[in-house]
Scaffold this motif. Structure first.
Motif, PDB file in Angstrom:
ATOM      1  N   TRP A 283     -67.541  19.978 -28.892  1.00 18.84           N
ATOM      2  CA  TRP A 283     -68.061  18.659 -28.528  1.00 18.84           C
ATOM      3  C   TRP A 283     -66.937  17.648 -28.315  1.00 18.84           C
ATOM      4  CZ3 TRP A 283     -72.547  18.307 -26.599  1.00 18.84           C
ATOM      5  CH2 TRP A 283     -73.614  19.064 -27.072  1.00 18.84           C
ATOM      6  N   GLN A 284     -66.000  17.628 -29.254  1.00 16.05           N
ATOM      7  CA  GLN A 284     -64.945  16.617 -29.195  1.00 16.05           C
ATOM      8  C   GLN A 284     -63.976  16.914 -28.052  1.00 16.05           C
ATOM      9  OE1 GLN A 284     -64.614  13.753 -30.959  1.00 16.05           O
ATOM     10  NE2 GLN A 284     -62.969  13.336 -29.536  1.00 16.05           N
ATOM     11  N   LYS A 285     -63.786  15.961 -27.177  1.00 20.87           N
ATOM     12  CA  LYS A 285     -62.933  16.182 -25.998  1.00 20.87           C
ATOM     13  C   LYS A 285     -61.619  15.408 -26.052  1.00 20.87           C
ATOM     14  CE  LYS A 285     -66.951  17.043 -23.037  1.00 20.87           C
ATOM     15  NZ  LYS A 285     -67.936  16.991 -24.118  1.00 20.87           N
ATOM     16  N   ALA A 286     -61.457  14.552 -27.053  1.00 16.70           N
ATOM     17  CA  ALA A 286     -60.222  13.758 -27.157  1.00 16.70           C
ATOM     18  C   ALA A 286     -59.219  14.457 -28.070  1.00 16.70           C
ATOM     19  CB  ALA A 286     -60.545  12.373 -27.701  1.00 16.70           C
ATOM     20  N   ASP A 287     -57.975  14.471 -27.663  1.00 18.87           N
ATOM     21  CA  ASP A 287     -56.928  15.090 -28.472  1.00 18.87           C
ATOM     22  C   ASP A 287     -56.606  14.231 -29.692  1.00 18.87           C
ATOM     23  OD1 ASP A 287     -56.658  17.210 -26.755  1.00 18.87           O
ATOM     24  OD2 ASP A 287     -55.175  16.183 -25.503  1.00 18.87           O
ATOM     25  N   ARG A 288     -56.029  14.871 -30.694  1.00 24.78           N
ATOM     26  CA  ARG A 288     -55.575  14.135 -31.862  1.00 24.78           C
ATOM     27  C   ARG A 288     -54.366  13.279 -31.486  1.00 24.78           C
ATOM     28  NH1 ARG A 288     -54.370  18.093 -36.624  1.00 24.78           N
ATOM     29  NH2 ARG A 288     -54.422  16.153 -37.817  1.00 24.78           N
ATOM     30  N   ALA A 289     -54.233  12.156 -32.201  1.00 20.15           N
ATOM     31  CA  ALA A 289     -53.093  11.273 -31.969  1.00 20.15           C
ATOM     32  C   ALA A 289     -52.797  10.527 -33.259  1.00 20.15           C
ATOM     33  CB  ALA A 289     -53.380  10.289 -30.835  1.00 20.15           C
TER      34      ALA A 289
ATOM     35  N   GLN B 201     -60.778  34.619 -47.474  1.00 21.17           N
ATOM     36  CA  GLN B 201     -61.758  33.596 -47.134  1.00 21.17           C
ATOM     37  C   GLN B 201     -61.102  32.235 -46.950  1.00 21.17           C
ATOM     38  OE1 GLN B 201     -64.229  34.249 -50.565  1.00 21.17           O
ATOM     39  NE2 GLN B 201     -65.786  35.365 -49.388  1.00 21.17           N
ATOM     40  N   ARG B 202     -60.130  31.916 -47.807  1.00 19.32           N
ATOM     41  CA  ARG B 202     -59.421  30.653 -47.683  1.00 19.32           C
ATOM     42  C   ARG B 202     -58.641  30.595 -46.374  1.00 19.32           C
ATOM     43  NH1 ARG B 202     -59.899  25.728 -49.351  1.00 19.32           N
ATOM     44  NH2 ARG B 202     -60.321  26.487 -51.486  1.00 19.32           N
ATOM     45  N   ALA B 203     -58.032  31.715 -45.989  1.00 18.18           N
ATOM     46  CA  ALA B 203     -57.284  31.760 -44.731  1.00 18.18           C
ATOM     47  C   ALA B 203     -58.221  31.543 -43.545  1.00 18.18           C
ATOM     48  CB  ALA B 203     -56.551  33.095 -44.606  1.00 18.18           C
ATOM     49  N   TRP B 204     -59.413  32.156 -43.632  1.00 21.08           N
ATOM     50  CA  TRP B 204     -60.400  31.971 -42.553  1.00 21.08           C
ATOM     51  C   TRP B 204     -60.809  30.508 -42.457  1.00 21.08           C
ATOM     52  CZ3 TRP B 204     -65.152  29.818 -42.135  1.00 21.08           C
ATOM     53  CH2 TRP B 204     -65.859  30.076 -40.962  1.00 21.08           C
ATOM     54  N   LEU B 205     -61.064  29.871 -43.599  1.00 20.92           N
ATOM     55  CA  LEU B 205     -61.473  28.473 -43.607  1.00 20.92           C
ATOM     56  C   LEU B 205     -60.378  27.578 -43.042  1.00 20.92           C
ATOM     57  CD1 LEU B 205     -63.558  26.333 -44.363  1.00 20.92           C
ATOM     58  CD2 LEU B 205     -62.593  26.301 -46.680  1.00 20.92           C
ATOM     59  N   ASP B 206     -59.142  27.837 -43.423  1.00 21.42           N
ATOM     60  CA  ASP B 206     -58.029  27.042 -42.907  1.00 21.42           C
ATOM     61  C   ASP B 206     -57.920  27.176 -41.392  1.00 21.42           C
ATOM     62  OD1 ASP B 206     -57.428  26.183 -45.447  1.00 21.42           O
ATOM     63  OD2 ASP B 206     -55.838  27.660 -45.782  1.00 21.42           O
ATOM     64  N   ALA B 207     -58.072  28.411 -40.899  1.00 25.10           N
ATOM     65  CA  ALA B 207     -57.991  28.644 -39.450  1.00 25.10           C
ATOM     66  C   ALA B 207     -59.160  27.976 -38.727  1.00 25.10           C
ATOM     67  CB  ALA B 207     -57.975  30.149 -39.165  1.00 25.10           C
ATOM     68  N   PHE B 208     -60.321  28.008 -39.358  1.00 26.19           N
ATOM     69  CA  PHE B 208     -61.522  27.387 -38.792  1.00 26.19           C
ATOM     70  C   PHE B 208     -61.316  25.884 -38.625  1.00 26.19           C
ATOM     71  CE2 PHE B 208     -65.559  25.171 -39.493  1.00 26.19           C
ATOM     72  CZ  PHE B 208     -66.354  25.736 -38.515  1.00 26.19           C
ATOM     73  N   LEU B 209     -60.839  25.229 -39.679  1.00 23.18           N
ATOM     74  CA  LEU B 209     -60.630  23.792 -39.635  1.00 23.18           C
ATOM     75  C   LEU B 209     -59.505  23.419 -38.670  1.00 23.18           C
ATOM     76  CD1 LEU B 209     -61.032  22.948 -43.437  1.00 23.18           C
ATOM     77  CD2 LEU B 209     -62.697  22.605 -41.593  1.00 23.18           C
ATOM     78  N   ALA B 210     -58.463  24.236 -38.626  1.00 28.79           N
ATOM     79  CA  ALA B 210     -57.354  23.972 -37.706  1.00 28.79           C
ATOM     80  C   ALA B 210     -57.817  24.072 -36.257  1.00 28.79           C
ATOM     81  CB  ALA B 210     -56.211  24.946 -37.970  1.00 28.79           C
ATOM     82  N   SER B 211     -58.684  25.063 -35.989  1.00 30.75           N
ATOM     83  CA  SER B 211     -59.216  25.221 -34.641  1.00 30.75           C
ATOM     84  C   SER B 211     -60.053  24.012 -34.257  1.00 30.75           C
ATOM     85  CB  SER B 211     -60.054  26.495 -34.566  1.00 30.75           C
ATOM     86  OG  SER B 211     -60.670  26.624 -33.308  1.00 30.75           O
ATOM     87  N   ARG B 212     -60.834  23.527 -35.200  1.00 29.46           N
ATOM     88  CA  ARG B 212     -61.680  22.371 -34.921  1.00 29.46           C
ATOM     89  C   ARG B 212     -60.857  21.118 -34.678  1.00 29.46           C
ATOM     90  NH1 ARG B 212     -67.256  21.157 -38.071  1.00 29.46           N
ATOM     91  NH2 ARG B 212     -67.921  19.347 -36.888  1.00 29.46           N
ATOM     92  N   GLN B 213     -59.816  20.942 -35.457  1.00 31.04           N
ATOM     93  CA  GLN B 213     -58.969  19.760 -35.313  1.00 31.04           C
ATOM     94  C   GLN B 213     -58.047  19.855 -34.100  1.00 31.04           C
ATOM     95  OE1 GLN B 213     -56.915  19.543 -39.051  1.00 31.04           O
ATOM     96  NE2 GLN B 213     -58.691  18.769 -40.162  1.00 31.04           N
ATOM     97  N   GLY B 214     -57.745  21.071 -33.676  1.00 30.60           N
ATOM     98  CA  GLY B 214     -56.767  21.254 -32.610  1.00 30.60           C
ATOM     99  C   GLY B 214     -57.332  21.330 -31.224  1.00 30.60           C
ATOM    100  N   GLN B 215     -58.626  20.961 -31.041  1.00 28.12           N
ATOM    101  CA  GLN B 215     -59.225  20.960 -29.715  1.00 28.12           C
ATOM    102  C   GLN B 215     -59.185  22.330 -29.057  1.00 28.12           C
ATOM    103  OE1 GLN B 215     -60.779  18.045 -28.322  1.00 28.12           O
ATOM    104  NE2 GLN B 215     -60.611  17.823 -30.525  1.00 28.12           N
ATOM    105  N   SER B 216     -59.414  23.377 -29.845  1.00 26.24           N
ATOM    106  CA  SER B 216     -59.384  24.733 -29.315  1.00 26.24           C
ATOM    107  C   SER B 216     -60.662  25.454 -29.705  1.00 26.24           C
ATOM    108  CB  SER B 216     -58.170  25.501 -29.865  1.00 26.24           C
ATOM    109  OG  SER B 216     -58.237  26.859 -29.501  1.00 26.24           O
ATOM    110  N   ILE B 217     -61.330  26.027 -28.738  1.00 24.42           N
ATOM    111  CA  ILE B 217     -62.531  26.797 -29.039  1.00 24.42           C
ATOM    112  C   ILE B 217     -62.145  28.068 -29.785  1.00 24.42           C
ATOM    113  CG2 ILE B 217     -64.472  28.093 -28.077  1.00 24.42           C
ATOM    114  CD1 ILE B 217     -64.608  26.129 -25.824  1.00 24.42           C
TER     115      ILE B 217
END
Length: 379
Positions: A289-295, A265-281
């Protein structure tokens, strides 16, 4: 009025004229506008056959009343209804054959769309009991408390459609939505009183006819489930006797607060958050929603022309979004909150205020938060 529109208006007011027109002019019973159920019509025989194999041996369940409107929600509700029937529940599918929530539909088109929907949904019998609200008689009187609740739904509708928080309830949009919502509530009141189900299931439940029927079910103290789709793919939110859009999670937290996540479950959560932060569906999100890359901080400060003073971030929502309506806890509106915040920081030069406007504004036609800011602090 154009001749064609005049003929449609006259035919819509003559009893059975549209039904006769439908039979004579559309023998193949096909869709004629965006109210389209053709893909469901194609898949329905296989869906019914598969459901029947389960329903025949399923134990007797509850009486379930499903309510939807708009063609895409009707298709979704049919699938849900058949799954519930396969589990043994008795399902009635109440629906309205509309294709638009923001514009009125004349009687001719409403009746024609009703005939089209009926010709398809009737084939789902006896597994589902389709019930067009267009064919129902409304309750003669509506209780004052329910009428007030429907007025609130109509106010939300007006804010949502116009994407404005400040409305007077004199707008044509409010009048249109109030008339349709009140009609749906009166018809729901009559049918739910006459044939009380064990549970009512409604998509969203906050706005439009969804909200009108939800308020009616709650007025009658019938257990009611609302559901909505979130950003995670193949997931839905559920609310029991509450509007799911409000995300009331008190009971969920009380039940799960002491749970320790497993490694998986922790691995799933980490992957979920990484996907959200990494601009990847990826496999996690239905949309992004977010269209701007991290910087990094240095790059962001340079691109926004910020100096080394402390930065305060104010992320806003879309004006009139259903996710914010009715949640005015510490300010009268979200617009007022933004205006007061801007003025607060305008007199504090030691701090820099960055307002992040919701990217969903690109999909709406209402005023922008940027317009509010420019009104408060003209450039």
């Amino acid at each position: 009025m154009k001749p064609k529109a005049l003929v449609k208006k006259l035919l819509g007011e003559i009893p059975f004229a549209v039904e006769l027109y439908w039979l004579l002019r559309n023998p193949e019973k096909k869709a004629f506008n965006r109210f389209n159920l053709e893909d469901m019509k194609t898949r329905l025989p296989a869906m019914l056959a598969e459901t029947m194999s389960f329903a025949q041996s399923a134990p007797t369940g509850k009486k379930v009343f499903l309510f939807v409107y708009l063609h895409f929600w009707i298709k979704h509700a049919v699938a849900i209804g058949l799954v519930l029937r396969g589990l043994g529940h008795e399902v009635t599918l109440g629906y309205l054959p509309y294709s638009d929530f923001a514009k009125p539909v004349d009687q001719f088109d409403a009746k024609r769309q009703n005939q089209y929907a009926c010709s398809i949904l009737e084939k789902a019998k006896p597994l589902l009991t389709p019930l067009s609200f267009l064919d129902l008689e409304p309750a003669r009187k509506i209780p004052a408390a329910l009428a007030r609740a429907v007025e609130q739904v109509s106010l939300f509708d007006t804010q949502y459609i116009l994407q404005r928080e400040e409305v007077t309830c004199l707008e044509p949009t409010y009048t249109f939505r109030h008339d349709r919502n009140m009609d749906a509530a009166r018809k729901a009141l009559a049918i739910l009183r006459a044939n009380r189900p064990d549970v009512v299931i409604i998509a969203n439940g906050m706005i439009q006819e969804f909200g009108a029927v939800y308020e009616t079910a709650r007025y009658l103290d019938i257990p009611t489930v609302t559901y909505e789709f979130g950003e995670q793919d193949q997931h839905i939110w559920l609310g029991q006797n509450t509007l799911v859009i409000n995300h009331v999670t008190d009971d969920l937290w009380a039940a799960c607060q002491d749970r320790v996540l497993s490694d998986e479950q922790r691995a799933w959560l980490d992957a979920f958050l990484a996907s959200r932060q990494g601009q990847s569906i990826g496999p996690q999100f239905a949309h992004l929603w977010q269209k701007a890359d991290r910087a990094g901080g240095t790059k962001i400060r340079a691109s926004l022309e910020l100096d080394e003073r402390p930065v305060v971030l104010l992320p806003t929502n879309v004006l009139g979004d259903s996710a914010t309506l009715g949640l005015t806890i510490f300010s009268r509106t979200m617009a007022e909150w933004v205006e007061r915040t801007v003025l607060f920081f305008e007199s504090r030069p030691k701090v820099q205020l960055v307002i992040r406007i919701h990217p969903g504004e690109t999909l709406t036609g209402g005023p922008s938060v940027a317009d509010l800011i420019h009104e408060v602090l003209p450039v």
